[in-house]
Design an enzyme around this catalytic site. Sequence first.
Site, PDB file in Angstrom:
ATOM      1  N   ARG A  15       0.756  -1.126   0.010  1.00 58.28           N
ATOM      2  CA  ARG A  15      -0.076  -0.123  -0.131  1.00 58.28           C
ATOM      3  C   ARG A  15       0.653   1.307   0.168  1.00 58.28           C
ATOM      4  O   ARG A  15       0.632   2.243  -0.634  1.00 58.28           O
ATOM      5  CB  ARG A  15      -0.913   0.017   1.313  1.00 58.28           C
ATOM      6  CG  ARG A  15      -1.879   1.199   1.495  1.00 58.28           C
ATOM      7  CD  ARG A  15      -2.618   1.103   2.608  1.00 58.28           C
ATOM      8  NE  ARG A  15      -3.421   2.092   2.788  1.00 58.28           N
ATOM      9  CZ  ARG A  15      -4.905   2.203   2.452  1.00 58.28           C
ATOM     10  NH1 ARG A  15      -5.505   1.052   1.731  1.00 58.28           N
ATOM     11  NH2 ARG A  15      -5.631   3.117   2.445  1.00 58.28           N
ATOM     12  N   THR A 120      36.347 -12.584   6.934  1.00 61.20           N
ATOM     13  CA  THR A 120      35.101 -13.330   7.452  1.00 61.20           C
ATOM     14  C   THR A 120      33.941 -12.517   6.942  1.00 61.20           C
ATOM     15  O   THR A 120      33.928 -11.415   6.392  1.00 61.20           O
ATOM     16  CB  THR A 120      35.061 -13.450   9.107  1.00 61.20           C
ATOM     17  OG1 THR A 120      33.955 -14.079   9.382  1.00 61.20           O
ATOM     18  CG2 THR A 120      35.020 -11.771   9.425  1.00 61.20           C
ATOM     19  N   HIS A 169      -2.025  21.061  31.360  1.00 63.84           N
ATOM     20  CA  HIS A 169      -2.688  20.062  32.173  1.00 63.84           C
ATOM     21  C   HIS A 169      -4.274  20.286  31.409  1.00 63.84           C
ATOM     22  O   HIS A 169      -5.189  19.768  32.010  1.00 63.84           O
ATOM     23  CB  HIS A 169      -2.798  20.279  33.613  1.00 63.84           C
ATOM     24  CG  HIS A 169      -1.384  20.463  34.254  1.00 63.84           C
ATOM     25  ND1 HIS A 169      -0.746  19.186  34.540  1.00 63.84           N
ATOM     26  CD2 HIS A 169      -0.703  21.449  34.411  1.00 63.84           C
ATOM     27  CE1 HIS A 169       0.382  19.693  35.184  1.00 63.84           C
ATOM     28  NE2 HIS A 169       0.263  21.173  35.225  1.00 63.84           N
ATOM     29  N   GLN A 245      34.559 -10.814  16.117  1.00 64.41           N
ATOM     30  CA  GLN A 245      34.423 -11.325  14.671  1.00 64.41           C
ATOM     31  C   GLN A 245      33.301 -10.118  14.050  1.00 64.41           C
ATOM     32  O   GLN A 245      33.466  -9.820  12.883  1.00 64.41           O
ATOM     33  CB  GLN A 245      33.638 -12.580  14.355  1.00 64.41           C
ATOM     34  CG  GLN A 245      33.286 -12.985  13.151  1.00 64.41           C
ATOM     35  CD  GLN A 245      32.746 -14.196  13.069  1.00 64.41           C
ATOM     36  OE1 GLN A 245      31.578 -14.307  12.647  1.00 64.41           O
ATOM     37  NE2 GLN A 245      33.563 -15.435  13.155  1.00 64.41           N
ATOM     38  N   SER A 293     -15.689  10.006   5.573  1.00 60.22           N
ATOM     39  CA  SER A 293     -16.211   8.967   6.024  1.00 60.22           C
ATOM     40  C   SER A 293     -17.138   8.319   5.015  1.00 60.22           C
ATOM     41  O   SER A 293     -17.770   9.070   4.124  1.00 60.22           O
ATOM     42  CB  SER A 293     -17.096   9.777   7.116  1.00 60.22           C
ATOM     43  OG  SER A 293     -17.915   8.703   7.833  1.00 60.22           O
ATOM     44  N   LYS A 299     -17.540  15.071   6.682  1.00 58.67           N
ATOM     45  CA  LYS A 299     -16.323  14.939   7.543  1.00 58.67           C
ATOM     46  C   LYS A 299     -14.865  15.025   6.728  1.00 58.67           C
ATOM     47  O   LYS A 299     -14.932  14.671   5.506  1.00 58.67           O
ATOM     48  CB  LYS A 299     -16.301  13.586   8.195  1.00 58.67           C
ATOM     49  CG  LYS A 299     -17.353  13.523   9.321  1.00 58.67           C
ATOM     50  CD  LYS A 299     -17.029  12.025  10.118  1.00 58.67           C
ATOM     51  CE  LYS A 299     -15.930  12.459  10.903  1.00 58.67           C
ATOM     52  NZ  LYS A 299     -15.669  11.146  11.769  1.00 58.67           N
ATOM     53  N   ASN A 301     -11.329  14.172   7.924  1.00 57.02           N
ATOM     54  CA  ASN A 301     -10.667  13.437   9.264  1.00 57.02           C
ATOM     55  C   ASN A 301      -9.166  13.852   8.857  1.00 57.02           C
ATOM     56  O   ASN A 301      -8.464  13.913   7.947  1.00 57.02           O
ATOM     57  CB  ASN A 301     -10.967  12.014   9.132  1.00 57.02           C
ATOM     58  CG  ASN A 301     -12.294  11.470   9.364  1.00 57.02           C
ATOM     59  OD1 ASN A 301     -13.126  12.276  10.169  1.00 57.02           O
ATOM     60  ND2 ASN A 301     -12.706  10.474   8.769  1.00 57.02           N
ATOM     61  N   SER A 338      22.177 -11.112  12.067  1.00 54.14           N
ATOM     62  CA  SER A 338      21.794 -10.828  10.886  1.00 54.14           C
ATOM     63  C   SER A 338      20.111 -10.922  10.792  1.00 54.14           C
ATOM     64  O   SER A 338      19.901 -10.009   9.637  1.00 54.14           O
ATOM     65  CB  SER A 338      22.167 -12.689  10.678  1.00 54.14           C
ATOM     66  OG  SER A 338      21.872 -12.899   9.089  1.00 54.14           O
ATOM     67  N   ARG A 342      18.166  -7.077   9.179  1.00 54.01           N
ATOM     68  CA  ARG A 342      17.226  -7.184   7.973  1.00 54.01           C
ATOM     69  C   ARG A 342      16.065  -6.116   8.050  1.00 54.01           C
ATOM     70  O   ARG A 342      15.562  -6.202   7.193  1.00 54.01           O
ATOM     71  CB  ARG A 342      17.135  -8.610   7.714  1.00 54.01           C
ATOM     72  CG  ARG A 342      18.465  -9.160   6.864  1.00 54.01           C
ATOM     73  CD  ARG A 342      17.843 -10.624   6.107  1.00 54.01           C
ATOM     74  NE  ARG A 342      18.929 -10.899   5.325  1.00 54.01           N
ATOM     75  CZ  ARG A 342      20.208 -11.555   5.252  1.00 54.01           C
ATOM     76  NH1 ARG A 342      20.230 -11.962   6.626  1.00 54.01           N
ATOM     77  NH2 ARG A 342      20.794 -11.816   4.340  1.00 54.01           N
TER      78      ARG A 342
END
Length: 460
Positions: A15, A120, A169, A245, A293, A299, A301, A338, A342
């Site tokens: 999407r 390595t 508040h 390593q 909507s 509406k 939104n 590993s 990803r």
Amino acid sequence: MTALPAQPLSPLDGRYQAAVSDLGEYLSEAGLNRARVQVEVEWLLYLTSHSMFGSSPLSVEQAESLRGLYLEFGQADIDWLAEKEAVTRHDVKAVEYLVRDRLASLGLDSIAELTHFACTSEDINNLSYALTVSAAVQQVWLPKLQTVIGLLRALAVEHRADAMLARTHGQPATPTTMGRELAVVAWRLERIAEQVAGTEYLGKFSGATGTFAAHVVADPSADWIRISQEFVESLGLTWNPLTTQIESHDWQAELYNRVSHANRVLHNLATDVWTYISMGYFRQIPQAGATGSSTMPHKINPIRFENAEANLELSSAVLDSLAATLVTSRLQRDLTDSTTQRNIGVGFGHSLLALDNLARGLGEIDLDRAALAADLDSNWEILGEAIQTVIRAEVVAGRSSISDPYALLKELTRGKRIGRDDLVAFVEKLDIGDEAKGRLLELTPASYVGLSDELVDRLP
């Protein structure tokens, strides 16, 4: 029921792909493999350019052809690697075989055994992740963050003098301006952006357990520590001399924590703008053809800010997990990093999607100054702070004998709605100097914004 063809599981690849596809250039499996080929090729070129083990420097044309393996990396290479890994069951080994195969086609079989020499897999991987994450941050994520900061900065300047009732508040409080409030967010994000931009991308290149053991056996006379540092730095990375390593991933933890911090500031922005919309402070600009909507046609939104809010939460969940787990590895190495690495693209993808929605959302709102003014005019009691502060100053200056200014104003205003006429009548009876009284009589909720306008200029 007919089975569907293979479908993406993540909405980032379905999407929302259009909004985040630029990250795929770097943080996808193909992007990672291209970087792996780059590291393998550049190591070959480093070894031959220094005539290591009797090799000879390649010609300019040969070097260009070799670099073409990653500069022109495409779908055919992606497919070749997928087929090879299905046999090897090892991603980096498949990349090594790809390079060897291409060396043969380029007539460079004589240097084939220098491919992946003394490496390595993590030597290749850590450098590849540093290259891809660095590129993704600098080329995609950070510019999008700066776009949002730029929009906030422009809105802050535009609305620097638009007074509004603050709420602490959730209750009416000393007024501010809409511009200053947006400037606060821009300031916070700019600071984090600078920290992200200053990230050190570390790399190691020291063999199976970080000791250069195989290197030294192969050529005891070579200065392998210097060679390692030169090679890592030639890739534009910062050399890490002491590792197991694996490269220790501390730079990744630092980066992901900073991006997650930015996410949370952006989340605060999204929820605040959502609240201002619900209060009527911002009007949403209708978009042609859009539906708010499925049943209530009137509406509009605030979906941009809601979408951003949710994606920022998802991003931080992934990035927080990466930052917490990547810094640990059993003894000299385990393979947990590993799988987790990803998902770097997932963490950045949800953040980028949120930034895209915020940028769009900020461009689809308009300040309702009349709503701000009406709210201010309904809350004259907030001037109680100003009045009691002035009285205190007058007492100190010897121009008033009022004993407890705070209590006096508390009695007048706490939990009450006070109108302009009430405050004017109260101020006129105060035992304070004429100049101070005149200032208070001229004061309105809309003018009681202190230095809000001036503070906007403090934005970088």
